[in-house]
Scaffold this active site. Structure first.
Site, PDB file in Angstrom:
ATOM      1  N   HIS A 153      -6.300   0.263   4.720  1.00  0.00           N
ATOM      2  CA  HIS A 153      -6.509   0.839   6.050  1.00  0.00           C
ATOM      3  C   HIS A 153      -7.504   0.014   6.870  1.00  0.00           C
ATOM      4  CE1 HIS A 153      -4.090   4.376   5.250  1.00  0.00           C
ATOM      5  NE2 HIS A 153      -4.712   4.497   4.087  1.00  0.00           N
TER       6      HIS A 153
ATOM      7  N   GLU B 248     -11.205   4.215   6.207  1.00  0.00           N
ATOM      8  CA  GLU B 248     -10.137   5.079   6.713  1.00  0.00           C
ATOM      9  C   GLU B 248     -10.805   6.279   7.403  1.00  0.00           C
ATOM     10  OE1 GLU B 248      -6.076   7.399   5.189  1.00  0.00           O
ATOM     11  OE2 GLU B 248      -7.496   6.633   3.723  1.00  0.00           O
TER      12      GLU B 248
ATOM     13  N   HIS C 228       0.864  -1.189   0.000  1.00  0.00           N
ATOM     14  CA  HIS C 228       0.000   0.000   0.000  1.00  0.00           C
ATOM     15  C   HIS C 228       0.896   1.233   0.000  1.00  0.00           C
ATOM     16  CE1 HIS C 228      -3.943   2.005   1.217  1.00  0.00           C
ATOM     17  NE2 HIS C 228      -3.051   2.988   1.188  1.00  0.00           N
TER      18      HIS C 228
ATOM     19  N   GLY D  94      -8.397   9.188  -2.427  1.00  0.00           N
ATOM     20  CA  GLY D  94      -8.907  10.477  -1.989  1.00  0.00           C
ATOM     21  C   GLY D  94      -9.579  10.328  -0.645  1.00  0.00           C
TER      22      GLY D  94
ATOM     23  N   HIS E  93      -9.489   1.058  -0.890  1.00  0.00           N
ATOM     24  CA  HIS E  93      -9.447   1.832   0.340  1.00  0.00           C
ATOM     25  C   HIS E  93     -10.846   1.773   0.956  1.00  0.00           C
ATOM     26  CE1 HIS E  93      -5.761   3.670  -1.197  1.00  0.00           C
ATOM     27  NE2 HIS E  93      -5.628   4.361  -0.076  1.00  0.00           N
TER      28      HIS E  93
ATOM     29  N   HIS F 165       1.550   5.065  -2.568  1.00  0.00           N
ATOM     30  CA  HIS F 165       1.088   5.876  -3.693  1.00  0.00           C
ATOM     31  C   HIS F 165       2.282   6.412  -4.470  1.00  0.00           C
ATOM     32  CE1 HIS F 165      -3.102   5.756  -2.304  1.00  0.00           C
ATOM     33  NE2 HIS F 165      -2.555   5.700  -1.102  1.00  0.00           N
TER      34      HIS F 165
ATOM     35  N   PHE G 180      -0.232  17.150  -3.409  1.00  0.00           N
ATOM     36  CA  PHE G 180      -0.223  16.402  -4.658  1.00  0.00           C
ATOM     37  C   PHE G 180      -0.432  17.329  -5.851  1.00  0.00           C
ATOM     38  CE2 PHE G 180      -1.271  12.773  -1.849  1.00  0.00           C
ATOM     39  CZ  PHE G 180      -0.355  11.848  -2.324  1.00  0.00           C
TER      40      PHE G 180
END
Length: 519
Positions: free
Chosen positions: A387, A362, A122, A332, A359, A124, A217
């Site tokens: 998560h 979370e 996991h 996101g 995801h 990014h 980002f």
């Protein structure tokens, strides 16, 4: 009383084939109390039964591992004892930013760094490599900047052969010299990270930190997505993973518009090919590296039309790169993004061979759309859950995770920095570790919080979240799980595990030679 003692002794023997609940009920039915010796035996049996359910409890350590484990546990007990006596000094009890310098003093952390940790499942793509790599990218020629640092509006960046068209764009090399290189570089480091010396007051709410997090980002994208930087950043990120003894990667990415000085915008297929090319190049020069796979993970803020484009892209990439594109996810902030249920009609149209790695959960909320993403992730057949922080509040779903062997991707440092938990001792993964749930530890976006690619998260899991009784077997099992729950096929996984085992046992011998014998 004699009868009670006899029956109690028999029940203690039966504990090996029964469970504690039955045992205690049987003793209670006798209307009498055991002796203190019998009580101690019962207590010991309860502890043993609980310990036997730990993640990694089934592993048997060899002679080298036993020696390393004894040293490891000496270090762990020392840090726990110091923290128990003064919790203010205990690294997992404080904010990660406040304790970053303390890791330099931790022999336990340095030992964890040396362990082959398997893979990161996991992470990014544009937040894996450290900010040093971004600073290095700003030394590339043809980078322009609009706006100043330390103002209400963050500066903008763009690589271009010519001034991008407005009077207030300036070459970065000129701005750097005017500020002096060291000052400029430090401003870049601050701009592209969440680090602050006073995190508690800087980020008062979860929304505060998420707004900054997602903003980074956007500002970073024009630098990272310049094609030469895109290649270099990814390759250098693999190197940093490798240096942290991580030998496999599954990265999530949105596949942004990568561009070059000719004005070309690279297609998603071309971007994936860049990943493949750089991965293969890295593997050739790093024989211990096991490889990488990609999870296409566009934004959960998309409208229906955009999302249809995403699913079409996912299908095409899945067909064109079946060995590299592992599956699909959405990224996101869950609390503010569209809930997973709103995408389900379109997701159900994707081919059965398309794996999901959603995801979900979370959040700290209970019974709202965010944590109910867990329901839809499981019903959609997700292979792993990113998560899953809220899943303890859903006992039925927690049971399904275990029954269906759905892996939970735990990201300890991320969860604290993004304000889901203040003290790692309160992290829900303590339950997962104590009851042998399918779980891995990953790092999410380590660049943004100045963390190592995986070692800081392993440390927090081992010292802050797990039991004081958890030992080397937990760390070994987490590494094994990172391969077992990867998107590799069976033959890839078998080869990867065989090669990882060689690395692990070599590391045991090196640690004994370098550390244990000299301690």
């Amino acid at each position: 009383m004699k009868l009670i003692m006899i029956v109690t002794s028999l029940l203690l023997v039966l504990l090996k084939v029964s469970n504690t609940k039955v045992l205690i009920s049987a003793i209670d039915s006798l209307n009498g109390r055991p002796t203190f010796d019998e009580y101690q035996q019962l207590r010991k049996s309860l502890i043993e039964e609980e310990t036997n359910k730990f993640l990694g409890a089934d592993l048997v350590l060899n002679e080298d591992e036993t020696a390393v484990n004894e040293y490891l546990m000496t270090l762990k007990k020392a840090e726990l004892e110091q923290g128990f006596n003064n919790s203010y000094t205990f690294i997992p009890a404080r904010h990660f930013f406040e304790m970053l310098d303390r890791f330099k003093e931790s022999r336990l952390f340095h030992l964890i760094q040396r362990l082959p940790k398997g893979g990161v499942l996991h992470a990014h793509d544009t937040a894996i490599g450290s900010t040093d790599l971004v600073i290095k990218a700003t030394y590339q020629p043809n980078l322009w900047q609009k706006g100043e640092f330390d103002t209400k509006e963050d500066p903008q960046f763009l690589f271009s052969n010519e001034k991008p068209g407005e009077d207030d764009w300036e070459p970065v090399e000129n701005i750097r010299q005017n500020l002096t290189p060291s000052v400029y570089d430090e401003k870049i480091r601050k701009l592209f990270g969440l680090y602050t010396e006073n995190p508690i007051n800087t980020y008062k709410t979860l929304d505060d930190v998420w707004n900054k997090f997602q903003h980074i980002f956007g500002v970073l994208t024009p630098i990272i997505t310049y094609e030469p930087v895109w290649r270099q950043y990814y390759y250098a990120s693999l190197q940093q993973l490798y240096d942290d003894n991580v030998h496999y990667l599954e990265l999530r990415g949105v596949l942004p518009d990568v561009y070059d000085l000719s004005g070309k915008i690279y297609s998603p297929d071309e971007i994936v090919q860049i990943y493949i090319d750089e991965t293969e190049k890295f593997k050739k020069s790093h024989p211990l590296f096991l490889g990488a796979k990609f999870i296409y993970a566009p934004s959960r803020f998309a409208d229906d039309t955009e999302f249809q484009t995403f699913t079409e892209t996912a299908k095409r990439l899945h067909e064109n790169f079946p060995d590299f594109v592992a599956g699909f996810d959405l990224v996101g902030q869950e609390d503010t993004g569209r809930p997973l249920i709103s995408f389900v009609p379109e997701l159900l149209k994707l081919p059965d061979s398309m794996k999901f790695f959603f995801h979900a959960g979370e959040t700290n909320w209970n019974g709202l759309s965010t944590d109910e993403n867990l329901i839809d992730a499981i019903l959609l057949g997700t292979k792993r859950i990113g998560h899953g922080f809220a899943i303890l509040k859903h006992p039925k779903l927690l049971n399904e995770v275990k029954e269906q062997n759905i892996c939970l991707e735990i990201n300890p440092v991320s969860n604290q920095v993004l304000k889901l938990v203040d003290d790692y001792r309160n992290h829900p993964a303590a339950v997962f570790f104590s009851d042998n749930y399918p779980v891995v530890v990953s790092s999410d976006d380590p660049s943004f919080w100045r963390a190592a690619p995986l070692s800081h998260d392993f440390y927090m899991a081992f010292v802050g979240i797990s039991s004081a009784h958890h030992d080397l077997r937990l760390l070994k099992q987490l590494a094994i799980n990172s391969l077992d729950y990867s998107a590799m096929d069976e033959s890839e996984r078998n080869e990867a595990k065989s090669r990882w085992e060689e690395s692990w046992h070599s590391a045991m011998k090196e640690i004994i030679r370098d550390v244990v014998k000299s301690s």
